[in-house]
Design a protein around this motif. Structure first.
Motif, PDB file in Angstrom:
ATOM      1  N   LEU A 154       0.823  -1.209   0.000  1.00 25.77           N
ATOM      2  CA  LEU A 154       0.000   0.000   0.000  1.00 25.77           C
ATOM      3  C   LEU A 154       0.859   1.262   0.000  1.00 25.77           C
ATOM      4  CD1 LEU A 154      -2.764   1.356   0.187  1.00 25.77           C
ATOM      5  CD2 LEU A 154      -2.661   1.062   2.668  1.00 25.77           C
ATOM      6  N   LEU A 155       1.941   1.262   0.761  1.00 25.07           N
ATOM      7  CA  LEU A 155       2.813   2.428   0.824  1.00 25.07           C
ATOM      8  C   LEU A 155       3.492   2.697  -0.514  1.00 25.07           C
ATOM      9  CD1 LEU A 155       4.478   2.024   4.348  1.00 25.07           C
ATOM     10  CD2 LEU A 155       2.727   3.664   3.652  1.00 25.07           C
ATOM     11  N   VAL A 156       3.972   1.634  -1.171  1.00 27.38           N
ATOM     12  CA  VAL A 156       4.615   1.807  -2.482  1.00 27.38           C
ATOM     13  C   VAL A 156       3.617   2.366  -3.490  1.00 27.38           C
ATOM     14  CG1 VAL A 156       5.691   0.607  -4.430  1.00 27.38           C
ATOM     15  CG2 VAL A 156       6.332  -0.002  -2.094  1.00 27.38           C
ATOM     16  N   GLY A 157       2.423   1.770  -3.534  1.00 27.66           N
ATOM     17  CA  GLY A 157       1.406   2.244  -4.465  1.00 27.66           C
ATOM     18  C   GLY A 157       0.960   3.666  -4.172  1.00 27.66           C
ATOM     19  N   LEU A 187      -1.344   2.323  -9.593  1.00 25.71           N
ATOM     20  CA  LEU A 187      -2.736   2.106  -9.198  1.00 25.71           C
ATOM     21  C   LEU A 187      -2.980   0.646  -8.831  1.00 25.71           C
ATOM     22  CD1 LEU A 187      -4.553   4.266 -11.918  1.00 25.71           C
ATOM     23  CD2 LEU A 187      -4.186   4.835  -9.513  1.00 25.71           C
ATOM     24  N   GLY A 188      -2.362  -0.262  -9.579  1.00 25.01           N
ATOM     25  CA  GLY A 188      -2.519  -1.678  -9.272  1.00 25.01           C
ATOM     26  C   GLY A 188      -1.988  -2.035  -7.897  1.00 25.01           C
ATOM     27  N   LEU A 189      -0.810  -1.516  -7.548  1.00 27.47           N
ATOM     28  CA  LEU A 189      -0.250  -1.783  -6.217  1.00 27.47           C
ATOM     29  C   LEU A 189      -1.080  -1.122  -5.129  1.00 27.47           C
ATOM     30  CD1 LEU A 189       3.580  -1.380  -6.954  1.00 27.47           C
ATOM     31  CD2 LEU A 189       2.286  -3.503  -6.656  1.00 27.47           C
ATOM     32  N   LEU A 190      -1.638   0.039  -5.439  1.00 31.70           N
ATOM     33  CA  LEU A 190      -2.478   0.737  -4.460  1.00 31.70           C
ATOM     34  C   LEU A 190      -3.712  -0.093  -4.095  1.00 31.70           C
ATOM     35  CD1 LEU A 190      -3.121   3.335  -2.843  1.00 31.70           C
ATOM     36  CD2 LEU A 190      -4.237   4.210  -4.893  1.00 31.70           C
ATOM     37  N   VAL A 191      -4.417  -0.606  -5.095  1.00 32.32           N
ATOM     38  CA  VAL A 191      -5.627  -1.388  -4.809  1.00 32.32           C
ATOM     39  C   VAL A 191      -5.273  -2.734  -4.188  1.00 32.32           C
ATOM     40  CG1 VAL A 191      -6.958  -0.234  -6.600  1.00 32.32           C
ATOM     41  CG2 VAL A 191      -5.744  -2.329  -7.177  1.00 32.32           C
ATOM     42  N   LEU A 192      -4.136  -3.314  -4.598  1.00 34.81           N
ATOM     43  CA  LEU A 192      -3.719  -4.577  -3.996  1.00 34.81           C
ATOM     44  C   LEU A 192      -3.398  -4.391  -2.514  1.00 34.81           C
ATOM     45  CD1 LEU A 192      -1.376  -6.260  -6.656  1.00 34.81           C
ATOM     46  CD2 LEU A 192      -3.549  -7.144  -5.783  1.00 34.81           C
ATOM     47  N   CYS A 194      -4.560  -2.136  -0.439  1.00 36.02           N
ATOM     48  CA  CYS A 194      -5.813  -1.967   0.308  1.00 36.02           C
ATOM     49  C   CYS A 194      -6.514  -3.299   0.503  1.00 36.02           C
ATOM     50  CB  CYS A 194      -6.734  -0.998  -0.440  1.00 36.02           C
ATOM     51  SG  CYS A 194      -6.175   0.712  -0.487  1.00 36.02           S
ATOM     52  N   GLY A 195      -6.583  -4.096  -0.544  1.00 31.19           N
ATOM     53  CA  GLY A 195      -7.264  -5.385  -0.458  1.00 31.19           C
ATOM     54  C   GLY A 195      -6.580  -6.339   0.497  1.00 31.19           C
ATOM     55  N   LEU A 196      -5.249  -6.379   0.472  1.00 36.02           N
ATOM     56  CA  LEU A 196      -4.508  -7.284   1.357  1.00 36.02           C
ATOM     57  C   LEU A 196      -4.715  -6.914   2.814  1.00 36.02           C
ATOM     58  CD1 LEU A 196      -1.213  -7.612  -0.713  1.00 36.02           C
ATOM     59  CD2 LEU A 196      -2.871  -9.436  -0.266  1.00 36.02           C
ATOM     60  N   LEU A 197      -4.787  -5.634   3.123  1.00 32.99           N
ATOM     61  CA  LEU A 197      -5.031  -5.223   4.505  1.00 32.99           C
ATOM     62  C   LEU A 197      -6.442  -5.570   4.951  1.00 32.99           C
ATOM     63  CD1 LEU A 197      -3.257  -1.756   4.821  1.00 32.99           C
ATOM     64  CD2 LEU A 197      -2.529  -3.950   5.752  1.00 32.99           C
ATOM     65  N   LEU A 198      -7.399  -5.429   4.041  1.00 36.53           N
ATOM     66  CA  LEU A 198      -8.797  -5.698   4.408  1.00 36.53           C
ATOM     67  C   LEU A 198      -9.098  -7.183   4.553  1.00 36.53           C
ATOM     68  CD1 LEU A 198     -10.708  -3.058   2.254  1.00 36.53           C
ATOM     69  CD2 LEU A 198     -10.259  -3.028   4.714  1.00 36.53           C
ATOM     70  N   THR A 199      -8.208  -8.043   4.096  1.00 38.24           N
ATOM     71  CA  THR A 199      -8.426  -9.474   4.308  1.00 38.24           C
ATOM     72  C   THR A 199      -8.109  -9.876   5.744  1.00 38.24           C
ATOM     73  OG1 THR A 199      -6.187  -9.998   3.538  1.00 38.24           O
ATOM     74  CG2 THR A 199      -7.968 -10.089   1.910  1.00 38.24           C
ATOM     75  N   ARG A 200      -7.492  -8.959   6.503  1.00 42.45           N
ATOM     76  CA  ARG A 200      -7.250  -9.171   7.938  1.00 42.45           C
ATOM     77  C   ARG A 200      -7.914  -8.034   8.710  1.00 42.45           C
ATOM     78  NH1 ARG A 200      -6.063 -14.264   9.235  1.00 42.45           N
ATOM     79  NH2 ARG A 200      -4.564 -15.168   7.777  1.00 42.45           N
ATOM     80  N   PRO A 201      -9.244  -7.985   8.711  1.00 39.28           N
ATOM     81  CA  PRO A 201      -9.946  -6.819   9.260  1.00 39.28           C
ATOM     82  C   PRO A 201     -10.005  -6.760  10.776  1.00 39.28           C
ATOM     83  CG  PRO A 201     -11.534  -8.463   8.580  1.00 39.28           C
ATOM     84  CD  PRO A 201     -10.179  -9.004   8.209  1.00 39.28           C
ATOM     85  N   ARG A 202      -9.455  -7.723  11.457  1.00 38.73           N
ATOM     86  CA  ARG A 202      -9.504  -7.715  12.919  1.00 38.73           C
ATOM     87  C   ARG A 202      -8.112  -7.544  13.516  1.00 38.73           C
ATOM     88  NH1 ARG A 202     -13.813  -6.571  11.705  1.00 38.73           N
ATOM     89  NH2 ARG A 202     -15.784  -7.616  12.205  1.00 38.73           N
ATOM     90  N   ARG A 203      -7.208  -6.943  12.723  1.00 42.55           N
ATOM     91  CA  ARG A 203      -5.852  -6.736  13.204  1.00 42.55           C
ATOM     92  C   ARG A 203      -5.419  -5.306  12.905  1.00 42.55           C
ATOM     93  NH1 ARG A 203      -3.106 -11.467  14.479  1.00 42.55           N
ATOM     94  NH2 ARG A 203      -4.243 -13.361  13.972  1.00 42.55           N
ATOM     95  N   GLY A 204      -4.741  -4.676  13.877  1.00 47.26           N
ATOM     96  CA  GLY A 204      -4.171  -3.367  13.671  1.00 47.26           C
ATOM     97  C   GLY A 204      -5.207  -2.282  13.410  1.00 47.26           C
ATOM     98  N   PHE A 205      -4.816  -1.324  12.579  1.00 42.39           N
ATOM     99  CA  PHE A 205      -5.670  -0.171  12.310  1.00 42.39           C
ATOM    100  C   PHE A 205      -6.945  -0.580  11.578  1.00 42.39           C
ATOM    101  CE2 PHE A 205      -6.613   3.798   9.872  1.00 42.39           C
ATOM    102  CZ  PHE A 205      -6.952   4.569  10.972  1.00 42.39           C
ATOM    103  N   THR A 206      -6.854  -1.606  10.726  1.00 42.95           N
ATOM    104  CA  THR A 206      -8.030  -2.073  10.001  1.00 42.95           C
ATOM    105  C   THR A 206      -9.108  -2.553  10.965  1.00 42.95           C
ATOM    106  OG1 THR A 206      -6.510  -2.829   8.284  1.00 42.95           O
ATOM    107  CG2 THR A 206      -8.799  -3.522   8.088  1.00 42.95           C
ATOM    108  N   ALA A 207      -8.699  -3.148  12.089  1.00 40.19           N
ATOM    109  CA  ALA A 207      -9.671  -3.612  13.082  1.00 40.19           C
ATOM    110  C   ALA A 207     -10.470  -2.447  13.646  1.00 40.19           C
ATOM    111  CB  ALA A 207      -8.951  -4.358  14.190  1.00 40.19           C
ATOM    112  N   GLY A 258       3.519  12.490   6.303  1.00 39.73           N
ATOM    113  CA  GLY A 258       2.438  13.203   6.974  1.00 39.73           C
ATOM    114  C   GLY A 258       1.207  12.341   7.151  1.00 39.73           C
ATOM    115  N   MET A 259       0.872  11.571   6.114  1.00 40.72           N
ATOM    116  CA  MET A 259      -0.251  10.636   6.221  1.00 40.72           C
ATOM    117  C   MET A 259      -0.023   9.640   7.354  1.00 40.72           C
ATOM    118  SD  MET A 259      -1.309   9.452   2.412  1.00 40.72           S
ATOM    119  CE  MET A 259      -1.926  10.586   1.178  1.00 40.72           C
ATOM    120  N   ALA A 260       1.179   9.065   7.380  1.00 43.05           N
ATOM    121  CA  ALA A 260       1.483   8.053   8.381  1.00 43.05           C
ATOM    122  C   ALA A 260       1.374   8.622   9.794  1.00 43.05           C
ATOM    123  CB  ALA A 260       2.883   7.491   8.145  1.00 43.05           C
TER     124      ALA A 260
END
Length: 277
Positions: A154-157, A187-192, A194-207, A258-260
């Motif tokens: 996500l950071l690279v994208g 754009l491809g890395l950006l969406v990937l 996001c998707g990889l983080l959302l597959t673990r929705p009960r961990r970290g900030f995504t939770a 700044g985002m981070a």
């Protein structure tokens, strides 16, 4: 659906499948652009840097793997790990080619354009694919590491997409055609990511984003602000000027930093608020 032993809302699965479909579409569009000799499909912008065919294959395979992950609530399917291994291998071969300063067979397996580096993706692209593939590989064995590598994607994208938004990548492309990342790849890395983080929705900030309570509400409301404000400030700073490699090469890094920082502050505040409830 169950993931990490916690109920996952069906609409979140739909979001992950949508992100996976976006990666698949980007990969297919780039491949069709090369076959049909339509440069608009390989770069998405007139005169832009084209994504390499092997990069498109990596985005396509990663998208399919992400789609499979969204359809596999048990996390036991071997398909994502297999596709992840192929994607990571593709990136590692490219990194090895850069390290030894040689173009390996895999770089020209699908296509051999007349360029300085025939078929070879950039180091940034290769790193993004390695991280994406590793995240899918680690999903069954170490959820924490899978989330960290997904965040790396996500950071690279995000970094490269921001450079396009600010016009910086266009300047880099004119001066270092082989060093800049193509917009479809970013754009491809950006969406990937996001998707990889959302597959673990009960961990970290995504939770926190997918949870309940005042802390989760704060996180959902402040996250868009934390993302958009640094971009807006950077855009205002460059408005009316042409970005140059000398003057703005660190601007995108500053935006991501700044985002981070804002996202970290949002997360810590949300966790504190959640615990005091």
């Amino acid at each position: 659906h169950q993931r990490d032993g916690v109920h996952l809302p069906p609409n979140l699965d739909s979001v992950v499948r949508g992100l996976a479909a976006a990666s698949i579409v980007i990969g297919l569009a780039v491949l069709i652009g090369w076959v049909g000799q339509w440069p608009e499909l390989t770069s998405f912008i007139a005169g832009g840097i084209p994504s390499k065919p092997n990069t498109a294959v990596g985005l396509l395979l990663a998208g399919i793997g992400l789609w499979t992950m969204a359809r596999d609530p048990t996390g036991l399917s071997s398909v994502p790990a297999t596709l992840g291994g192929l994607v990571a291998g593709l990136g590692l071969v490219t990194i090895a080619g850069h390290l030894i300063d040689r173009h390996l067979v895999l770089d020209q397996l699908l296509w051999q354009p007349s360029s300085v580096l025939p078929g070879q993706m950039t180091l940034g692209t290769a790193l993004g694919l390695v991280l994406a593939g590793t995240s899918m590989l680690l999903r069954r064995f170490h959820a924490g590491a899978a989330s960290v590598t997904g965040l790396g994607v996500l950071l690279v994208g995000t970094l490269m997409t921001i450079e396009y938004l600010l016009g910086i990548e266009l300047v880099y492309g004119a001066q270092w055609k082989t060093a800049a990342m193509a917009l479809p790849t970013a754009l491809g890395l950006l969406v990937l990511g996001c998707g990889l983080l959302l597959t673990r929705p009960r961990r970290g900030f995504t939770a926190m984003l997918t949870g309940h309570g005042p802390g989760a509400t704060l996180a959902r409301r402040m996250t868009p602000v934390a993302v958009l404000v640094p971009i807006g400030v950077a855009w205002l700073a460059t408005m009316g000027t042409l970005p140059s490699a000398q003057g703005h090469e660190g601007l995108s890094f500053g935006v991501v930093t700044g985002m981070a920082m804002l996202l970290a502050a949002t997360h810590w505040t949300s966790v504190w608020l959640q615990r005091t409830e």
